[in-house]
Design a protein around this motif. Structure first.
Motif, short mmCIF file in Angstrom:
data_model
loop_
_atom_site.label_atom_id
_atom_site.label_comp_id
_atom_site.label_asym_id
_atom_site.label_seq_id
_atom_site.Cartn_x
_atom_site.Cartn_y
_atom_site.Cartn_z
N TYR A 316 0.83 -1.20 0.00
CA TYR A 316 0.00 0.00 0.00
C TYR A 316 0.87 1.25 0.00
O TYR A 316 1.73 1.43 0.87
N ILE A 317 0.64 2.13 -0.97
CA ILE A 317 1.39 3.39 -1.06
C ILE A 317 0.56 4.49 -0.41
O ILE A 317 -0.59 4.72 -0.82
N PRO A 318 1.11 5.20 0.57
CA PRO A 318 0.33 6.27 1.22
C PRO A 318 0.13 7.45 0.27
O PRO A 318 1.02 7.78 -0.52
N PRO A 319 -1.02 8.11 0.33
CA PRO A 319 -1.22 9.33 -0.47
C PRO A 319 -0.31 10.44 0.06
O PRO A 319 0.14 10.40 1.21
N LEU A 320 -0.07 11.45 -0.76
CA LEU A 320 0.85 12.53 -0.38
C LEU A 320 0.35 13.29 0.84
O LEU A 320 1.16 13.75 1.66
N ARG A 321 -0.97 13.40 1.01
CA ARG A 321 -1.52 14.13 2.16
C ARG A 321 -1.17 13.45 3.49
O ARG A 321 -1.26 14.08 4.55
N GLU A 322 -0.79 12.16 3.45
CA GLU A 322 -0.41 11.44 4.66
C GLU A 322 1.10 11.43 4.90
O GLU A 322 1.57 10.81 5.86
N ARG A 323 1.85 12.08 4.02
CA ARG A 323 3.31 12.18 4.21
C ARG A 323 3.81 13.55 3.74
O ARG A 323 4.74 13.67 2.95
N LYS A 324 3.16 14.58 4.26
CA LYS A 324 3.46 15.94 3.81
C LYS A 324 4.88 16.37 4.15
O LYS A 324 5.43 17.29 3.52
N GLY A 352 6.80 31.15 1.95
CA GLY A 352 5.34 31.25 1.84
C GLY A 352 4.79 30.27 0.81
O GLY A 352 3.75 29.64 1.02
N ALA A 353 5.50 30.16 -0.32
CA ALA A 353 5.08 29.23 -1.38
C ALA A 353 5.16 27.79 -0.87
O ALA A 353 4.25 26.98 -1.12
N MET A 354 6.25 27.48 -0.13
CA MET A 354 6.42 26.13 0.39
C MET A 354 5.34 25.81 1.42
O MET A 354 4.79 24.69 1.44
N ASN A 355 4.99 26.79 2.24
CA ASN A 355 3.92 26.58 3.24
C ASN A 355 2.59 26.29 2.55
O ASN A 355 1.81 25.46 3.02
N MET A 356 2.36 27.00 1.45
CA MET A 356 1.12 26.77 0.71
C MET A 356 1.09 25.36 0.13
O MET A 356 0.04 24.69 0.15
N LEU A 357 2.23 24.90 -0.38
CA LEU A 357 2.32 23.52 -0.90
C LEU A 357 2.09 22.51 0.22
O LEU A 357 1.46 21.47 0.01
N MET A 358 2.58 22.83 1.42
CA MET A 358 2.42 21.92 2.55
C MET A 358 0.97 21.88 3.06
O MET A 358 0.51 20.86 3.56
N ASP A 359 0.25 23.01 2.89
CA ASP A 359 -1.13 23.09 3.38
C ASP A 359 -2.14 22.44 2.44
O ASP A 359 -3.24 22.07 2.85
N TYR A 360 -1.76 22.33 1.17
CA TYR A 360 -2.68 21.80 0.16
C TYR A 360 -2.80 20.28 0.31
O TYR A 360 -1.85 19.61 0.72
N ASN A 361 -3.96 19.71 -0.01
CA ASN A 361 -4.20 18.29 0.23
C ASN A 361 -3.80 17.36 -0.92
O ASN A 361 -3.82 16.15 -0.77
N TRP A 362 -3.49 17.88 -2.08
CA TRP A 362 -2.98 17.13 -3.22
C TRP A 362 -3.81 15.90 -3.58
O TRP A 362 -3.36 14.76 -3.43
N PRO A 363 -5.04 16.12 -4.08
CA PRO A 363 -5.85 14.97 -4.52
C PRO A 363 -5.20 14.17 -5.64
O PRO A 363 -5.45 12.98 -5.79
N GLY A 364 -4.33 14.83 -6.44
CA GLY A 364 -3.61 14.14 -7.51
C GLY A 364 -2.26 13.61 -7.07
O GLY A 364 -1.47 13.12 -7.90
N ASN A 365 -1.95 13.76 -5.77
CA ASN A 365 -0.74 13.21 -5.16
C ASN A 365 0.56 13.72 -5.77
O ASN A 365 0.62 14.88 -6.19
N VAL A 366 1.59 12.88 -5.82
CA VAL A 366 2.93 13.32 -6.23
C VAL A 366 2.92 13.82 -7.68
O VAL A 366 3.61 14.77 -8.02
N ARG A 367 2.12 13.18 -8.53
CA ARG A 367 2.05 13.61 -9.93
C ARG A 367 1.52 15.04 -10.02
O ARG A 367 2.03 15.85 -10.80
N GLU A 368 0.53 15.37 -9.21
CA GLU A 368 -0.02 16.74 -9.22
C GLU A 368 1.02 17.73 -8.71
O GLU A 368 1.16 18.84 -9.24
N LEU A 369 1.77 17.33 -7.67
CA LEU A 369 2.81 18.20 -7.14
C LEU A 369 3.87 18.47 -8.20
O LEU A 369 4.31 19.62 -8.39
N GLU A 370 4.29 17.43 -8.91
CA GLU A 370 5.30 17.61 -9.96
C GLU A 370 4.78 18.53 -11.06
O GLU A 370 5.51 19.41 -11.55
#
Length: 449
Positions: A316-324, A352-370
């Protein structure tokens, strides 16, 4: 203890119109650990070859009826990759040259010793192995940079420890994870840590192809199996022979393909489309899905027996929101990779930009972050990416109501991207980081309700 690679005997078809020579070759080659089938004529050999797969055929050149050259031509028409060794009498060198031009891998002149023929066999099988390894290495070089898994969080360390442990076995693995979590990366790590690492890994997304095309890609087909099948084609299971096959979105396959996949897992053999003969394959299978397969089994959408064959070791791979906590490392990795690919200077993300990335829940996970990092790098002219730049990309300015659904967010995001791309859906799919066919399916599903 290190697990040894399973050895499957090479099967050879030997053709000669002299029964004594056939029997002598059969006994001698079986002592060398080959599986041997014999035929007394070219016609008989062709019939046998159409019922059973042979990686190699040894045939005399002079035979009554269909001779060795005619047999060579027929075999090559049906399987361009088949290894054919021609046996020729002393003084018929011209025929040997003709055979080599026709696709023969080697020729042996009578009289010969059995040691000579086994030496030639080892050579041609080794050449074929090296040809496949060369293809594999070329693919591996292009994939090496993208195979890096980034993560220092507790969940990722536990995942990678499990992956490295089960990689050493030959058990079938089932990877579970949401879209964009990196299921293929985990599959490649399993392969690269296994004893099959020097063979190739073949990957296929089952949801990207319609059923008929998926079936022919997986299992191959015989000439004449359907309109347009002008020659035999090896399936991906044969291409992956000796290595690993990664089947992504395996939960999407039809009941018909489920039956054929179950047979492969049970008996390590496949039957190409339009054929009746089985082909042995030595493949480690890794499946992946973003669905709950147990629920699919309960609903009758997925075979229970196939589920248990696939689900030997679930991962099982954890979603990005569970390993921020891994987000800063991932951003750094993506900045380095994207800047190198685009040949531009590296850009820096403000706190500030990094904090915003950390606060977002990323429904598309690592691919969305990239994708977010790549768009930030491309769209922003300054060397530093700010909070305002990120808010334009991940739409954090959208008012979130309690009753809003993931579907609502997906519809909003797709609409905005298509609008920014002036209606160009191909361009929009690229910005969204998905295949155009996936975008069209999403549009049909989301906007038809």
């Amino acid at each position: 203890m290190k697990q040894e690679k399973k050895k499957i005997k090479e099967t050879i078809l030997v053709v000669d119109d002299e029964e004594g020579i056939l029997e002598w070759l059969k006994i001698a080659l079986e002592k060398e650990d080959y599986e041997v089938v014999t035929a007394l004529s070219g016609e008989e050999a062709l019939k046998i070859a159409r019922k059973k797969y042979f990686p190699c055929v040894i045939t005399d050149i002079k035979m009554a009826g269909m001779d060795g050259l005619q047999l060579l031509k027929k075999l090559k028409e049906e399987d361009p990759d088949i290894i054919v060794i021609i046996i020729t009498a002393y003084g018929t060198f011209e025929s040997a040259v003709e055979a080599l031009r026709g696709g023969a891998s080697d020729f042996i002149t009578k009289p010969f010793r059995i040691g000579e023929i086994t030496f030639r066999l080892k050579n041609v099988f080794e050449r074929e192995r090296l040809r496949r390894v060369n293809i594999f290495l070329k693919e591996k070089i292009t994939k090496k940079e993208d195979d890096v898994i980034v993560g220092e969080s507790k969940k990722m360390k536990e995942l990678l420890d499990l992956v490295d442990k089960v990689a050493k076995t030959d058990a079938t693995i089932m990877i579970y994870g949401e879209t964009g979590t990196g299921k293929e990366l985990i599959a490649r790590r399993l392969h690269n840590k296994s004893y099959r690492k020097n063979e190739q890994i073949v990957t296929l997304n089952c949801s990207a192809l319609p059923e008929t095309l998926l079936e022919s890609e997986l299992f191959g087909y015989k000439k004449g199996a359907f309109t347009g099948a002008e020659h035999n084609k090896k399936g991906l299971f044969q291409i992956a022979d000796g290595g690993t096959f990664f089947l992504d979105e395996v939960g999407e396959i039809s009941s018909k393909i489920q039956v054929k996949l179950l047979r492969m897992l049970q008996f390590h053999e496949i039957v190409p489309l339009g054929d009746t003969k089985t082909v042995k394959v030595n493949v480690r299978l890794i499946g992946a899905t973003n669905k709950n397969l147990e629920e699919s089994v309960k609903k009758g959408e997925f075979r229970e027996d196939l589920f248990y064959r696939l689900n030997v070791i679930p991962v099982y791979i954890p979603p990005l929101r569970e390993r921020k906590g891994d987000i800063p490392l991932l951003v750094q990795r993506f900045v380095e990779k994207i800047s190198k690919r685009l040949k531009i200077n590296r850009k820096e993300f403000s706190s500030g930009a990094m904090n915003m990335l950390m606060d977002y829940n990323w429904p598309g996970n690592v691919r969305e972050l990239e994708n977010c990092v790549e768009r930030s790098i491309i769209l922003q002219d300054s060397e530093k990416i700010t909070e305002g730049d990120i808010s334009l990309i991940i739409h954090t300015d959208i008012p979130v109501k309690e009753e809003i659904t993931l579907k609502d967010l997906e519809i909003t995001a797709i609409r905005e991207v298509i609008k920014k791309c002036s209606g160009d859906k191909i361009k929009a799919a690229k910005v969204l980081g998905i295949h155009p066919s996936t975008l069209y399916r999403k549009l049909k599903r989301l906007f038809s309700d």
